[in-house]
Design a protein around this motif. Structure first.
Motif, PDB file in Angstrom:
ATOM      1  N   GLU A   1      16.303 -13.994  -5.904  1.00  0.00           N
ATOM      2  CA  GLU A   1      15.929 -12.743  -5.252  1.00  0.00           C
ATOM      3  C   GLU A   1      17.208 -12.237  -4.581  1.00  0.00           C
ATOM      4  OE1 GLU A   1      13.175  -9.756  -4.600  1.00  0.00           O
ATOM      5  OE2 GLU A   1      12.955 -11.623  -5.748  1.00  0.00           O
ATOM      6  N   THR A   2      17.678 -11.088  -5.015  1.00  0.00           N
ATOM      7  CA  THR A   2      19.027 -10.647  -4.656  1.00  0.00           C
ATOM      8  C   THR A   2      19.008  -9.319  -3.914  1.00  0.00           C
ATOM      9  OG1 THR A   2      19.961 -11.795  -6.544  1.00  0.00           O
ATOM     10  CG2 THR A   2      21.298 -10.033  -5.599  1.00  0.00           C
ATOM     11  N   ARG A   3      19.848  -9.230  -2.909  1.00  0.00           N
ATOM     12  CA  ARG A   3      20.102  -7.977  -2.199  1.00  0.00           C
ATOM     13  C   ARG A   3      21.579  -7.627  -2.386  1.00  0.00           C
ATOM     14  NH1 ARG A   3      16.319  -6.680   1.936  1.00  0.00           N
ATOM     15  NH2 ARG A   3      14.656  -8.232   2.119  1.00  0.00           N
ATOM     16  N   ILE A   4      21.856  -6.402  -2.748  1.00  0.00           N
ATOM     17  CA  ILE A   4      23.237  -5.937  -2.926  1.00  0.00           C
ATOM     18  C   ILE A   4      23.448  -4.706  -2.052  1.00  0.00           C
ATOM     19  CG2 ILE A   4      24.925  -4.985  -4.544  1.00  0.00           C
ATOM     20  CD1 ILE A   4      23.747  -6.645  -6.708  1.00  0.00           C
ATOM     21  N   SER A   5      24.543  -4.712  -1.353  1.00  0.00           N
ATOM     22  CA  SER A   5      24.861  -3.568  -0.494  1.00  0.00           C
ATOM     23  C   SER A   5      26.355  -3.310  -0.545  1.00  0.00           C
ATOM     24  CB  SER A   5      24.418  -3.850   0.947  1.00  0.00           C
ATOM     25  OG  SER A   5      25.063  -5.009   1.439  1.00  0.00           O
ATOM     26  N   ARG A   6      26.719  -2.105  -0.157  1.00  0.00           N
ATOM     27  CA  ARG A   6      28.137  -1.758  -0.127  1.00  0.00           C
ATOM     28  C   ARG A   6      28.752  -2.192   1.203  1.00  0.00           C
ATOM     29  NH1 ARG A   6      30.122   1.124  -4.150  1.00  0.00           N
ATOM     30  NH2 ARG A   6      28.694   2.203  -5.573  1.00  0.00           N
ATOM     31  N   GLY A   7      30.001  -2.541   1.154  1.00  0.00           N
ATOM     32  CA  GLY A   7      30.696  -2.947   2.366  1.00  0.00           C
ATOM     33  C   GLY A   7      32.196  -2.893   2.162  1.00  0.00           C
ATOM     34  N   ASN A   8      32.951  -3.430   3.111  1.00  0.00           N
ATOM     35  CA  ASN A   8      34.410  -3.441   3.031  1.00  0.00           C
ATOM     36  C   ASN A   8      34.899  -4.879   3.066  1.00  0.00           C
ATOM     37  OD1 ASN A   8      35.455  -0.611   3.046  1.00  0.00           O
ATOM     38  ND2 ASN A   8      34.140  -0.514   4.872  1.00  0.00           N
ATOM     39  N   TRP A   9      35.898  -5.167   2.250  1.00  0.00           N
ATOM     40  CA  TRP A   9      36.507  -6.491   2.188  1.00  0.00           C
ATOM     41  C   TRP A   9      38.000  -6.290   1.979  1.00  0.00           C
ATOM     42  CZ3 TRP A   9      35.224 -11.510   2.971  1.00  0.00           C
ATOM     43  CH2 TRP A   9      36.058 -12.482   2.462  1.00  0.00           C
ATOM     44  N   LYS A  10      38.796  -6.744   2.962  1.00  0.00           N
ATOM     45  CA  LYS A  10      40.253  -6.613   2.883  1.00  0.00           C
ATOM     46  C   LYS A  10      40.673  -5.171   2.617  1.00  0.00           C
ATOM     47  CE  LYS A  10      41.227 -11.384   1.606  1.00  0.00           C
ATOM     48  NZ  LYS A  10      41.896 -12.304   0.670  1.00  0.00           N
ATOM     49  N   ASN A  11      40.081  -4.280   3.411  1.00  0.00           N
ATOM     50  CA  ASN A  11      40.450  -2.857   3.387  1.00  0.00           C
ATOM     51  C   ASN A  11      40.124  -2.158   2.074  1.00  0.00           C
ATOM     52  OD1 ASN A  11      41.515  -3.000   6.024  1.00  0.00           O
ATOM     53  ND2 ASN A  11      43.453  -3.786   5.218  1.00  0.00           N
ATOM     54  N   ARG A  12      39.118  -2.599   1.372  1.00  0.00           N
ATOM     55  CA  ARG A  12      38.675  -1.878   0.181  1.00  0.00           C
ATOM     56  C   ARG A  12      37.153  -1.975   0.078  1.00  0.00           C
ATOM     57  NH1 ARG A  12      40.046  -5.503  -5.194  1.00  0.00           N
ATOM     58  NH2 ARG A  12      39.613  -7.554  -4.296  1.00  0.00           N
ATOM     59  N   GLU A  13      36.557  -0.978  -0.573  1.00  0.00           N
ATOM     60  CA  GLU A  13      35.104  -0.926  -0.707  1.00  0.00           C
ATOM     61  C   GLU A  13      34.656  -1.907  -1.785  1.00  0.00           C
ATOM     62  OE1 GLU A  13      31.567   2.396  -1.393  1.00  0.00           O
ATOM     63  OE2 GLU A  13      33.632   3.007  -1.018  1.00  0.00           O
TER      64      GLU A  13
ATOM     65  N   ILE B   1      34.199 -10.524  -9.666  1.00  0.00           N
ATOM     66  CA  ILE B   1      34.033 -11.327  -8.456  1.00  0.00           C
ATOM     67  C   ILE B   1      35.372 -11.482  -7.749  1.00  0.00           C
ATOM     68  CG2 ILE B   1      33.415 -13.610  -7.571  1.00  0.00           C
ATOM     69  CD1 ILE B   1      31.427 -13.833  -9.891  1.00  0.00           C
ATOM     70  N   VAL B   2      35.398 -11.170  -6.454  1.00  0.00           N
ATOM     71  CA  VAL B   2      36.628 -11.318  -5.659  1.00  0.00           C
ATOM     72  C   VAL B   2      36.477 -12.400  -4.595  1.00  0.00           C
ATOM     73  CG1 VAL B   2      37.355  -8.954  -6.069  1.00  0.00           C
ATOM     74  CG2 VAL B   2      35.932  -9.455  -4.081  1.00  0.00           C
ATOM     75  N   LYS B   3      35.244 -12.828  -4.313  1.00  0.00           N
ATOM     76  CA  LYS B   3      35.032 -13.886  -3.325  1.00  0.00           C
ATOM     77  C   LYS B   3      33.625 -14.439  -3.505  1.00  0.00           C
ATOM     78  CE  LYS B   3      36.294 -16.297   0.309  1.00  0.00           C
ATOM     79  NZ  LYS B   3      37.414 -17.256   0.237  1.00  0.00           N
ATOM     80  N   CYS B   4      33.463 -15.746  -3.299  1.00  0.00           N
ATOM     81  CA  CYS B   4      32.131 -16.350  -3.343  1.00  0.00           C
ATOM     82  C   CYS B   4      32.114 -17.565  -2.425  1.00  0.00           C
ATOM     83  CB  CYS B   4      31.742 -16.737  -4.770  1.00  0.00           C
ATOM     84  SG  CYS B   4      32.999 -17.674  -5.642  1.00  0.00           S
ATOM     85  N   ASN B   5      30.944 -17.865  -1.867  1.00  0.00           N
ATOM     86  CA  ASN B   5      30.870 -18.971  -0.918  1.00  0.00           C
ATOM     87  C   ASN B   5      30.626 -20.294  -1.638  1.00  0.00           C
ATOM     88  OD1 ASN B   5      28.180 -18.757  -1.614  1.00  0.00           O
ATOM     89  ND2 ASN B   5      27.412 -18.745   0.472  1.00  0.00           N
ATOM     90  N   HIS B   6      30.679 -21.374  -0.841  1.00  0.00           N
ATOM     91  CA  HIS B   6      30.567 -22.708  -1.420  1.00  0.00           C
ATOM     92  C   HIS B   6      29.206 -22.926  -2.072  1.00  0.00           C
ATOM     93  CE1 HIS B   6      33.971 -24.429   1.300  1.00  0.00           C
ATOM     94  NE2 HIS B   6      34.400 -23.600   0.374  1.00  0.00           N
ATOM     95  N   ALA B   7      28.148 -22.356  -1.480  1.00  0.00           N
ATOM     96  CA  ALA B   7      26.805 -22.537  -2.045  1.00  0.00           C
ATOM     97  C   ALA B   7      26.725 -21.944  -3.446  1.00  0.00           C
ATOM     98  CB  ALA B   7      25.763 -21.886  -1.121  1.00  0.00           C
ATOM     99  N   PHE B   8      27.356 -20.788  -3.628  1.00  0.00           N
ATOM    100  CA  PHE B   8      27.369 -20.138  -4.944  1.00  0.00           C
ATOM    101  C   PHE B   8      28.093 -21.021  -5.964  1.00  0.00           C
ATOM    102  CE2 PHE B   8      29.021 -17.168  -8.108  1.00  0.00           C
ATOM    103  CZ  PHE B   8      27.896 -16.411  -8.389  1.00  0.00           C
ATOM    104  N   LEU B   9      29.254 -21.571  -5.558  1.00  0.00           N
ATOM    105  CA  LEU B   9      30.029 -22.419  -6.470  1.00  0.00           C
ATOM    106  C   LEU B   9      29.263 -23.697  -6.804  1.00  0.00           C
ATOM    107  CD1 LEU B   9      33.544 -22.104  -4.769  1.00  0.00           C
ATOM    108  CD2 LEU B   9      32.777 -20.966  -6.859  1.00  0.00           C
TER     109      LEU B   9
END
Length: 719
Positions: free
Chosen positions: A691-703, A627-635
Motif C-alpha cells: 500500500e503506497t503513498r507518493i508525494s512531491r517533495g525536495n531532496w538535495k535542492n531538487r524536486e 531511484i536516488v535514495k532508499c532506506n534500509h528496510a527497502f533494501l
C-alpha cells in the motif's frame, strides 16, 4: 694405410650408390641395421643388402658427402671422456679440425658444456643399460672460440662381441637458431600471458562467431563469472545495449581491423556498468580472432562528475573572491616572484590580470622599493625555518603610482625534497585602517583563518594565535563549554607548560572557573591570584604574571572562554583589555558558527539514522522515475544493495504485466489520490504487494517523488 680399417674400398658396388644417401644428408634416419652393418666389417651373403659404404665409388665421394651434410659425424669410443676415432671434416662448423681429435688430443667430453656434461653422461649410461641402440638428446657444446652452441645429438650404439658396447656414432646437428627461436616464442608467450593476466582492463579474445577463447582474471572478477563459465559465453550474453547490432559490429571490425565504442556490460548478478570497448583483429593459434579490451568507465565517469563539481565550486569561489577586497595570487619562488595566477579583483589596484600572467609584470615590481628587501628577507627567513605560512604588512604601488598598504598572508607549498615549490598568497588593502587599533588587523586575519580550513581544531588554533598577537599576551588557551554539564574543556593552547596543563585542562560545571565564565564578566588579575581562586598551586618555574579570563558568548549563550597570560608584564593595559574583549566577541561569532555547523552535521546524521530505522519501505525518485535514495528496510525487503538500485528506474521493480496499470495509478496519485496498491518485485522475483503513498517533495535542492510503501500483509495486521 687405410684411414678406416672397417672400410674395404674394393667392395664398393656402384649400382647401390644411392642407397640411403638422401637419408644420410638429413643426418639421422639411416636404418640401424644399415649403419651397424656398414661399420661392422661383416661379410655379405648373397641374400644380404649391400653395405652402406659400398654405395660410394670412392673414399673421396664418401668424404665429400660427409663434409656437406648438416650433421657432424663423430665416432666415439666407449671409454672415459669418449675419445674420438673419427670425425667428419665439417666439424669446422664448430671451429675445430679433424686433426684436433687425433691421438686423443681432444676428447669429445671436452666439447660439451660443463653444465651439461653430467646430463650427457647420464643419458649414455641410462640408454646403454637398457640396451637402446639409438637415441637423441639436446645439450650445449663449446666452439673452439669458446662460444656456446646448442646441438641435437642422434647417437647409434655399436655392440661388439658378447654384447659389449664397442663405440658410438653421433650425428651432431647445430640447433642454436632453433633454440633461440623457441626461447623467443616462449618469451613472447609468457609476455602475452602476463599482459593478459595483469592488465587492469578486462581482456577477452573471441572468434568470428563471438565464442570466447581467452579471458583474463580482471574480466572474470569484474563480470562475476569463473573463467570456465566465461569461456562458454559470447558478447551477446554480456552486452544488452548492442545485443541486436553485434553482427554488424563484428563485420565492421573485420572490415576495418579495429573499432572502438562505448557500451555497458552486464554482470552475473544482472547489474550493469559502463565500459569503452577497444577491439582489434589479431592472429591467434594461426587464425584471425578479435581482441577486445574493456575499460571500466565507472571511475572515469565519477572523476568527470567530481571535476564538474570542482569546476562549479571554483566558479563560485572565483565569484566570491573577485567580489571581495582580498586579492589571491599564486607565484613561483623565483626572483621577484613570477605570477601564475591572480584574481581579477587586482583591478582595485589599477592592474589587469594579463599584466601578470603574460609576464609583463612580476609581483615584486609592484612592491614599494623601500619595502622590497624587507619582504624578500621575511620570505627567505620563513622558508629556511620550515614555516608553512606567515603574515606581513608592506606597501605597494598602484597602477597610477599611488601608495597603498596591504596585509599579505603567504602559504608556502613545499615539494617532496622540502624545497619551496610555489607561494599561495592573499593580500588585502589596509591603507585606511593602518592607523586604527590592532583589532582591525586581527579581524582581517581572523576572516582569512576561517575560510582557509574546515578543520575545527586548526581553526581554533588560528583564532587563539590571533588573540596572542595583542601585547603583552604571549601564552594562553581556549576552553569550550559542554552544553549539558557546563564543564570547561581545553581545546587548544600555546606557550603553556606541561605542569600547567596537568591542572588546568578541564574544569567541571561547579568549579570556580566555570562559575566565573557563566557570570559573563572578564577577569584581569595576576596569575597567582587566579590560582588561589581555583586552589591550584602555582609551580615555581611557571613564571606567569598577568592573566585574563574572558568568557565568550554567542546569541546570549555562554560557549567558550579565553585564558590569556603574560610572562613579561604584571598587568594587562586598558587598551589591550578592550582589544581582547572585542576579539572575544568576534571569537564568539566564529565559534558559534562552527558549533552550529557541527550541530547541523549531527542533525543530518540523526535524520539519516531516522530514515534508515523506519520499518516502512521508503524510496525517493527523480522526475524520470529513477531511484536516488532508499532506506534500509527497502533494501532488506527487496534484497538489493544500494549500489544496485541507485539510478535504476522504478519500473524495473514492477511485474511486467502490471506496469501499464501501475503507470496509470501513478498518474492518478500525482493528481491527488492518497494511496494505491503497488506490486514490487524483489531481486529473487518475489512479488510484494504494498500500500503506497507518493508525494512531491525536495531532496538535495531538487524536486523529487517520495514513496512510502507498506507491505499489504503488514497493513492488514495493523488494521
Amino acid at each position: 694405410m687405410n684411414k678406416f680399417p672397417f672400410y674395404n674400398r674394393d667392395t664398393v658396388d656402384r649400382r647401390h650408390k644411392q642407397i640411403s644417401l638422401k637419408n644420410l644428408a638429413r643426418g639421422t634416419t639411416i636404418t640401424r641395421n644399415e649403419m651397424q652393418n656398414s661399420f661392422s666389417g661383416k661379410k655379405k651373403t648373397g641374400s644380404e643388402k649391400p653395405d652402406f659404404l659400398e654405395a660410394f665409388g670412392s673414399f673421396d665421394e664418401l668424404k665429400a658427402v660427409l663434409e656437406n651434410i648438416p650433421s657432424v659425424i663423430f665416432l666415439r669410443k666407449a671409454e672415459a671422456g669418449f675419445p674420438v676415432d673419427f670425425v667428419s671434416e665439417n666439424v669446422s662448423l664448430f671451429g675445430y679440425e679433424a686433426a684436433d681429435f687425433k691421438d686423443g688430443k681432444l676428447l669429445y667430453s671436452d666439447l660439451i658444456h660443463p653444465e651439461d656434461l653430467e646430463a650427457f653422461g647420464f643419458a649414455v649410461i641410462s640408454n646403454s643399460e637398457r640396451g637402446i641402440r639409438d637415441y637423441a638428446q639436446k645439450y650445449r657444446v663449446l666452439t673452439k672460440a669458446g662460444k656456446v652452441r646448442w646441438v641435437e645429438d642422434r647417437t647409434l650404439v655399436r655392440y661388439g662381441q658378447k654384447g659389449r658396447i664397442r663405440d658410438y656414432i653421433g650425428f651432431i646437428r647445430d640447433t642454436t637458431e632453433e633454440k633461440e627461436l623457441e626461447e623467443k616464442l616462449e618469451y613472447s608467450e609468457k609476455k602475452f600471458k602476463a599482459l593478459l593476466e595483469y592488465s587492469d582492463d578486462g581482456i577477452i579474445i573471441h572468434d568470428r562467431d563471438g565464442k570466447f577463447l581467452e579471458a583474463n582474471e580482471t574480466s572474470c572478477k569484474r563480470l562475476g563469472y569463473s573463467r570456465e563459465e566465461l569461456l562458454q559465453m559470447t558478447p551477446y550474453d554480456l552486452d544488452p545495449k548492442y545485443k541486436k547490432s553485434l553482427p554488424k559490429i563484428f563485420k565492421r571490425i573485420y572490415r576495418e581491423g579495429e573499432y572502438n565504442f562505448e557500451t555497458v556490460h552486464m554482470r552475473k548478478d544482472g547489474s550493469i556498468f559502463p565500459i569503452i570497448l577497444n577491439t582489434h583483429i589479431m592472429e591467434y593459434d594461426g587464425k584471425t580472432m578479435v581482441l577486445t579490451v574493456a575499460k571500466d568507465m565507472r571511475e572515469q565517469k565519477k572523476t568527470k562528475e567530481d571535476l564538474l563539481y570542482a569546476m562549479k565550486v571554483r566558479n563560485v569561489l572565483e565569484t566570491v573572491v573577485n567580489n571581495s577586497p582580498v586579492v589571491v595570487f599564486l607565484c613561483s619562488p623565483e626572483n621577484k616572484w613570477p605570477v601564475e595566477f591572480i584574481s581579477e579583483n587586482i583591478s582595485q589596484f589599477g592592474y589587469r590580470v594579463e599584466d601578470f600572467t603574460e609576464g609583463k609584470l612580476l609581483f615584486g615590481d609592484i612592491i614599494h622599493p623601500s619595502d622590497f628587501e624587507k619582504v624578500k628577507d621575511n620570505l627567505r627567513r620563513n622558508c629556511l625555518e620550515g614555516q608553512t605560512d606567515f603574515s606581513q604588512e608592506y606597501r605597494i604601488l598602484t597602477g597610477d603610482g599611488q601608495v597603498r598598504w596591504v596585509d599579505e598572508r603567504t602559504f608556502i607549498q613545499a615539494d617532496e625534497k622540502g624545497e619551496t615549490a610555489y607561494l599561495q598568497c592573499v593580500i588585502m588593502d589596509i591603507t585606511e585602517r593602518k592607523q586604527e587599533s590592532d583589532f582591525l588587523r586581527i579581524q582581517c586575519e581572523m576572516g582569512i583563518a576561517l575560510i582557509t580550513t574546515d578543520d575545527f581544531k586548526e581553526t581554533f588554533k588560528q583564532l587563539l594565535d590571533l588573540a596572542l598577537q595583542v601585547s603583552p599576551i604571549d601564552s594562553g588557551c581556549l576552553y569550550l563549554v559542554d552544553k549539558e554539564t557546563g564543564a570547561l574543556s581545553m581545546e587548544t593552547q600555546k606557550g603553556l607548560s606541561p605542569s600547567f596543563l596537568k591542572f588546568a585542562s578541564n574544569y567541571d560545571g561547579n568549579s570556580v572557573m566555570a562559575r566565573l565564565a557563566r557570570n559573563g564578566q572578564p577577569v584581569y588579575k595576576h596569575h597567582s591570584e587566579i590560582c588561589s581562586l581555583t586552589n591550584v598551586k602555582l609551580q615555581p618555574n611557571e613564571k606567569l604574571k598577568a592573566a585574563a579570563f574572558i568568557p565568550i558568548s554567542y546569541k546570549g549563550e555562554f560557549v567558550a572562554a579565553l585564558k590569556l597570560t603574560s610572562h613579561t608584564e604584571d598587568e594587562i593595559p586598558e587598551n589591550a583589555r578592550k582589544t581582547l574583549e572585542t576579539i572575544a566577541t568576534e571569537l564568539g561569532t566564529a565559534i558559534g558558527r562552527i558549533m552550529e555547523k557541527a550541530e547541523l552535521k549531527k542533525t543530518c546524521r540523526d535524520l539519516e539514522g531516522l530514515f534508515n530505522t523506519l520499518d516502512d519501505l521508503l524510496f525517493i525518485m527523480d522526475d524520470d522515475g529513477c531511484i536516488v535514495k532508499c532506506n534500509h528496510a527497502f533494501l532488506k525487503r527487496l534484497k538489493y544493495t544500494e549500489e544496485e538500485l541507485l539510478g535504476r528506474s522504478v519500473v524495473s521493480l514492477l511485474p511486467y504485466k502490471k506496469q501499464l496499470e501501475v503507470a496509470k495509478n501513478l498518474s492518478e496519485i500525482l493528481e491527488g489520490k492518497k494511496s494505491f496498491s503497488l506490486p514490487l518485485l524483489s531481486k529473487e522475483g518475489e512479488e510484494i504487494l504494498t500500500e503506497t503513498r507518493i508525494s512531491r517533495g525536495n531532496w538535495k535542492n531538487r524536486e523529487v517523488l517520495i514513496s512510502l510503501s507498506r507491505p499489504a500483509q503488514e497493513t492488514a495486521e495493523g488494521e
